[in-house]
Write a protein that holds these residues in place. Structure first.
Motif, PDB file in Angstrom:
ATOM      1  N   GLY A 107      -6.683   1.544  -4.310  1.00 12.63           N
ATOM      2  CA  GLY A 107      -7.907   0.708  -4.472  1.00 12.63           C
ATOM      3  C   GLY A 107      -9.092   1.196  -4.840  1.00 12.63           C
ATOM      4  N   HIS A 108     -10.275   1.114  -4.219  1.00 15.64           N
ATOM      5  CA  HIS A 108     -11.472   1.247  -4.744  1.00 15.64           C
ATOM      6  C   HIS A 108     -11.910   2.975  -4.843  1.00 15.64           C
ATOM      7  N   VAL A 109     -11.122   3.580  -5.594  1.00 16.72           N
ATOM      8  CA  VAL A 109     -11.300   5.034  -5.482  1.00 16.72           C
ATOM      9  C   VAL A 109     -11.356   5.305  -7.207  1.00 16.72           C
ATOM     10  N   THR A 110     -12.179   6.355  -7.549  1.00 10.81           N
ATOM     11  CA  THR A 110     -12.433   6.723  -8.923  1.00 10.81           C
ATOM     12  C   THR A 110     -10.882   7.264  -9.462  1.00 10.81           C
ATOM     13  N   ARG A 111     -10.202   7.900  -8.817  1.00  9.67           N
ATOM     14  CA  ARG A 111      -9.024   8.443  -9.164  1.00  9.67           C
ATOM     15  C   ARG A 111      -7.763   8.088  -8.339  1.00  9.67           C
ATOM     16  N   PRO A 112      -7.250   7.071  -8.360  1.00  8.38           N
ATOM     17  CA  PRO A 112      -6.098   6.557  -7.460  1.00  8.38           C
ATOM     18  C   PRO A 112      -4.896   7.451  -7.790  1.00  8.38           C
ATOM     19  N   GLY A 151       0.824  -1.189   0.145  1.00 12.73           N
ATOM     20  CA  GLY A 151       0.107   0.028   0.018  1.00 12.73           C
ATOM     21  C   GLY A 151       0.746   1.180   0.099  1.00 12.73           C
ATOM     22  N   THR A 152       2.135   1.048   0.376  1.00 10.18           N
ATOM     23  CA  THR A 152       2.934   2.448   0.553  1.00 10.18           C
ATOM     24  C   THR A 152       3.499   2.808  -0.845  1.00 10.18           C
ATOM     25  N   GLY A 194      -4.455  13.068  15.441  1.00 15.17           N
ATOM     26  CA  GLY A 194      -5.815  12.633  15.143  1.00 15.17           C
ATOM     27  C   GLY A 194      -5.881  11.069  14.928  1.00 15.17           C
ATOM     28  N   VAL A 195      -4.869  10.311  14.203  1.00 15.45           N
ATOM     29  CA  VAL A 195      -5.162   9.024  13.878  1.00 15.45           C
ATOM     30  C   VAL A 195      -5.076   8.257  15.018  1.00 15.45           C
ATOM     31  N   ALA A 196      -4.019   8.709  15.909  1.00 13.88           N
ATOM     32  CA  ALA A 196      -3.783   8.013  17.215  1.00 13.88           C
ATOM     33  C   ALA A 196      -4.989   8.092  17.991  1.00 13.88           C
ATOM     34  N   SER A 197      -5.805   9.100  18.071  1.00 14.73           N
ATOM     35  CA  SER A 197      -7.130   9.200  18.802  1.00 14.73           C
ATOM     36  C   SER A 197      -7.906   8.063  18.538  1.00 14.73           C
ATOM     37  N   VAL A 198      -7.967   7.468  17.441  1.00 15.76           N
ATOM     38  CA  VAL A 198      -8.788   6.349  17.292  1.00 15.76           C
ATOM     39  C   VAL A 198      -8.147   5.055  17.129  1.00 15.76           C
ATOM     40  N   LYS A 199      -6.990   5.145  17.713  1.00 18.21           N
ATOM     41  CA  LYS A 199      -6.179   3.760  18.083  1.00 18.21           C
ATOM     42  C   LYS A 199      -5.722   3.323  16.693  1.00 18.21           C
ATOM     43  N   SER A 200      -5.149   4.077  15.904  1.00 19.64           N
ATOM     44  CA  SER A 200      -4.667   3.549  14.743  1.00 19.64           C
ATOM     45  C   SER A 200      -3.581   4.397  14.592  1.00 19.64           C
ATOM     46  N   MET A 201      -2.570   4.525  13.348  1.00 21.27           N
ATOM     47  CA  MET A 201      -1.342   5.119  13.301  1.00 21.27           C
ATOM     48  C   MET A 201      -1.476   5.801  11.778  1.00 21.27           C
ATOM     49  N   LEU A 202      -0.812   7.149  11.698  1.00 22.51           N
ATOM     50  CA  LEU A 202      -0.562   7.760  10.348  1.00 22.51           C
ATOM     51  C   LEU A 202       0.131   7.167   9.447  1.00 22.51           C
ATOM     52  N   GLY A 203       1.284   6.324   9.973  1.00 14.91           N
ATOM     53  CA  GLY A 203       2.244   5.623   9.246  1.00 14.91           C
ATOM     54  C   GLY A 203       2.931   6.471   8.028  1.00 14.91           C
ATOM     55  N   THR A 204       2.808   5.781   6.848  1.00 19.60           N
ATOM     56  CA  THR A 204       3.413   6.275   5.645  1.00 19.60           C
ATOM     57  C   THR A 204       2.060   7.146   4.846  1.00 19.60           C
ATOM     58  N   ARG A 205       1.097   7.297   5.464  1.00 18.74           N
ATOM     59  CA  ARG A 205      -0.285   7.833   4.650  1.00 18.74           C
ATOM     60  C   ARG A 205      -0.528   7.135   3.440  1.00 18.74           C
ATOM     61  N   ALA A 206      -0.418   5.828   3.667  1.00 20.33           N
ATOM     62  CA  ALA A 206      -1.007   4.862   2.570  1.00 20.33           C
ATOM     63  C   ALA A 206      -2.338   4.728   2.677  1.00 20.33           C
ATOM     64  N   LEU A 207      -3.143   5.246   1.899  1.00 21.20           N
ATOM     65  CA  LEU A 207      -4.652   5.198   2.087  1.00 21.20           C
ATOM     66  C   LEU A 207      -5.069   4.083   1.299  1.00 21.20           C
ATOM     67  N   GLN A 208      -5.112   2.663   1.515  1.00 20.86           N
ATOM     68  CA  GLN A 208      -5.822   1.711   0.751  1.00 20.86           C
ATOM     69  C   GLN A 208      -7.338   1.863   1.285  1.00 20.86           C
ATOM     70  N   LEU A 209      -8.143   1.774   0.304  1.00 17.64           N
ATOM     71  CA  LEU A 209      -9.729   2.028   0.317  1.00 17.64           C
ATOM     72  C   LEU A 209     -10.326   0.695  -0.183  1.00 17.64           C
ATOM     73  N   ASP A 223     -14.137  -1.513  -0.948  1.00 21.17           N
ATOM     74  CA  ASP A 223     -15.409  -1.305  -0.799  1.00 21.17           C
ATOM     75  C   ASP A 223     -16.221  -2.541  -0.360  1.00 21.17           C
ATOM     76  N   GLU A 224     -17.326  -2.555  -0.444  1.00 20.36           N
ATOM     77  CA  GLU A 224     -18.348  -3.646   0.258  1.00 20.36           C
ATOM     78  C   GLU A 224     -18.190  -4.875  -0.451  1.00 20.36           C
ATOM     79  N   THR A 225     -17.361  -4.981  -1.841  1.00 18.72           N
ATOM     80  CA  THR A 225     -17.214  -6.122  -2.432  1.00 18.72           C
ATOM     81  C   THR A 225     -16.035  -7.133  -1.946  1.00 18.72           C
ATOM     82  N   THR A 226     -15.065  -6.217  -1.019  1.00 20.73           N
ATOM     83  CA  THR A 226     -13.959  -6.819  -0.412  1.00 20.73           C
ATOM     84  C   THR A 226     -14.252  -7.757   0.673  1.00 20.73           C
ATOM     85  N   CYS A 227     -13.669  -8.689   0.764  1.00 20.18           N
ATOM     86  CA  CYS A 227     -13.502  -9.636   1.959  1.00 20.18           C
ATOM     87  C   CYS A 227     -12.296  -9.130   2.903  1.00 20.18           C
ATOM     88  N   VAL A 228     -12.773  -8.844   4.036  1.00 18.88           N
ATOM     89  CA  VAL A 228     -11.766  -8.349   5.140  1.00 18.88           C
ATOM     90  C   VAL A 228     -10.830  -9.493   5.563  1.00 18.88           C
TER      91      VAL A 228
END
Length: 448
Positions: free
Chosen positions: A259-264, A102-103, A317-332, A334-339
Motif C-alpha cells: 500500500g501507501h508505504v515508501t518501500r513495500p 493483502g496476504t 497484542g493485536v487481540a487486545s485492540v480487538k483485531s487479529m494478527l492473521g497472516t501479518r498482511a499489513l496493508q497501509l 493514507d488519507e487519500t483512500t476512501c475507507v
C-alpha cells in the motif's frame, strides 16, 4: 542474524530484523538446491533423522512455534494430536493456497527459497510418522507451482526424498498439488475436500483432521511458513527460537507491508515488533501523506488506525485492540483512500468467493455488498449503517466456517472508526474521494 538492531520497547527486547527464512533471498539463484546447500541447507535434516520423532515434536513444542497461517495454534501441540496407534497412514498437508487480499508472504517464500519448505516437510513428516506429504498450491500461481515442483525434483535427485532418505530407513514421497483456485480452500477442511477431488467446501468438525483428515486418515495441516520454520528450530535449538518474540508469541515471522508505504515488501522480524518500527524500516508513509487506516493480518481482520501504531504485532497484542494478527498482511492506506470503497471491494471478494454451503455467508455477503454499494454511491440512508451492523451480527458466529466471520470484520471496524466518512457519502451524494466528482464540483464552482 547479522545487522540486528536491538531496541527496548515497553519493557521487551526486540531484534528489529531477524533474517532467517529470508536470509537467502538476495543470493543468486536462491531457489536452487546448490545455493540452499551451500548456505547450510539440509543440515537440519541430518540432525532430525538422528533424533526420535517424539523428540522433534517436543522441540517444536518447546520452541513456542505457533501456526503462521493466521489462527496461531501451537504447531507442536497440533502434531501431538496424531494418534500413533491408528493403523491408517499418516499424512502431512502444507497449505500454500495463499489468496486473501493483502496476504503475500508464502508466495515470495516459495519463489525465493522453496527448499526450506521441502526440508521442513521432510522433518515434519518424519516427526509425525508420515510417509506421504502434499503441498497444496493455489492453481493460479503457475510460476510458484513450477518452482516448487522443480525443488521437489531436485530433492529427489539428491536423495533427500524417496526411499531410505540419507540411509535412515525412512521413506517419504511428496506431491505438489495445484488447487482449482478457490479462496475457500485456504480453510483446512475445504482444502482436504479439494485434495480428494471434490468441490472445495468446509467439513463439519468433529472429527478433526488429526483423527480423520485426508482419506479419513490422521492428518496434520500447516501453513507454508510454519513448516518452513521447522529446519531452523531443529538446527539451532528450541531455546534459540524461543529467545525471539514475546512471552506467548515466540519466534520470527514475515511481515508483508503493502500500500501507501515508501518501500513495500517483506520484513522478517520477531513477533511483537510494532507497525511504527516496520514503517520506519520501510522508509515511512509515502512522502507528503499520513497513515489513515491499516490491516494487521489481511482483509479479513478488523481495521486499525494511526492510534494503534505502537501495538505489539503478536497474537495477544493485536487481540487486545480487538483485531487479529492473521497472516501479518499489513496493508497501509493514507488519507487519500476512501475507507468505504476499500471495504466494499473486499466485501465483493468475499461474496464472490463464498462457497455457498451455508445460508448466513451465501446470502449475507450478497446483502452486505448491496447495502455497502448504495452507501458508497451516496444513495442510501443513515439507517443503513445500523442495517449493516445488524447484517454482520447475523453472519458472525453463524456461518459454517470463518469466511463469513472474516467478511464482517472490515465492515464493523470501519463503521466504528469512520462512521463520519460513511455519512459524508450520504450528505455529499457520493464518494468524496472520487477524483471525477472532485473535478466536476470544481467545474461547477467556477461556473457559479
Amino acid at each position: 542474524m547479522s545487522e540486528q538492531q536491538t531496541e527496548q520497547t515497553a519493557g521487551r527486547t526486540t531484534n528489529t530484523l531477524t533474517p532467517v527464512l529470508t536470509d537467502i533471498w538476495a543470493d543468486e539463484q536462491s531457489w536452487k538446491l546448490d545455493t540452499y546447500t551451500r548456505r547450510g541447507g539440509y543440515r537440519a535434516l541430518d540432525k532430525a533423522l538422528g533424533m526420535a520423532p517424539d523428540d522433534i515434536i517436543t522441540a517444536v513444542k518447546d520452541s513456542g512455534l505457533r501456526g503462521r497461517g493466521g489462527a496461531g495454534f501451537p504447531t507442536g501441540m497440533k502434531w501431538s494430536f496424531i494418534p500413533q496407534d491408528n493403523p491408517k497412514p499418516k499424512y502431512l498437508v502444507v497449505n500454500a493456497d495463499e489468496s486473501e487480499p493483502g496476504t503475500c508472504k508464502d508466495t515470495p517464500l516459495l519463489m525465493a527459497n522453496p527448499h526450506v519448505l521441502v526440508e521442513g516437510v521432510i522433518i515434519s513428516s518424519f516427526a509425525i510418522r508420515a510417509n506421504k506429504a502434499f503441498i497444496y498450491v493455489r492453481g493460479e500461481i503457475v510460476h510458484v507451482i513450477r518452482r516448487v515442483q522443480a525443488a521437489v525434483a531436485e530433492a529427489y535427485a539428491a536423495g533427500h526424498l524417496g526411499k531410505d532418505i540419507h540411509g535412515s530407513g525412512y521413506d517419504l514421497d511428496v506431491v505438489v498439488h495445484a488447487g482449482a483456485g478457490a479462496y475457500i480452500c485456504g480453510e483446512e477442511t475445504a482444502l482436504l475436500e479439494g485434495l480428494e477431488g471434490r468441490r472445495g467446501q468446509p467439513r463439519l468438525r468433529p472429527p478433526f483432521p488429526a483423527v480423520a483428515g485426508l482419506y479419513a486418515s490422521p492428518t496434520v495441516i500447516n501453513n507454508v511458513e510454519s513448516i518452513a520454520s521447522v529446519p531452523s528450530i531443529v538446527d539451532n535449538g528450541a531455546a534459540w527460537f524461543a529467545s525471539m518474540g514475546t512471552e506467548k508469541s515466540k519466534g520470527f515471522g514475515i511481515f508483508s507491508l503493502s500500500g501507501h508505504v515508501t518501500r513495500p515488501g517483506q520484513y522478517e522480524a520477531p513477533l511483537g515488533v510494532t507497525l511504527r518500527e516496520l514503517i520506519d524500516l520501510a522508509g515511512g508513509i509515502r512522502e507528503g501523506h499520513e497513515l489513515k487506516f491499516w490491516t494487521p493480518g489481511g482483509s479479513s481482520t478488523p481495521l486499525l488506525t494511526a492510534e494503534h501504531l505502537d501495538v505489539p504485532l503478536d497474537f495477544e497484542g493485536v487481540a487486545s485492540v480487538k483485531s487479529m494478527l492473521g497472516t501479518r498482511a499489513l496493508q497501509l492506506f493514507d488519507e487519500t483512500t476512501c475507507v468505504v470503497r476499500a471495504v466494499l471491494r473486499w466485501t465483493e471478494f468475499y461474496k464472490h468467493e463464498s462457497c455457498g454451503k451455508c445460508t448466513p455467508c451465501r446470502e449475507g455477503t450478497w446483502w452486505l455488498v448491496q447495502t455497502l454499494s448504495n452507501l458508497e454511491k451516496g444513495i442510501g440512508q443513515e439507517s443503513d449503517l445500523d442495517l449493516l451492523v445488524d447484517q454482520c451480527d447475523n453472519i458472525l458466529g453463524r456461518s459454517f466456517c470463518a469466511l463469513g466471520d472474516g467478511a464482517t470484520s472490515p465492515i464493523t471496524s470501519s463503521i466504528q472508526f469512520f462512521r463520519d466518512e460513511y455519512l459524508r457519502h450520504l450528505t455529499e451524494g457520493g464518494c468524496p474521494f472520487d477524483p471525477a466528482r472532485s473535478t466536476l464540483f470544481a467545474d461547477e464552482l467556477e461556473m457559479a
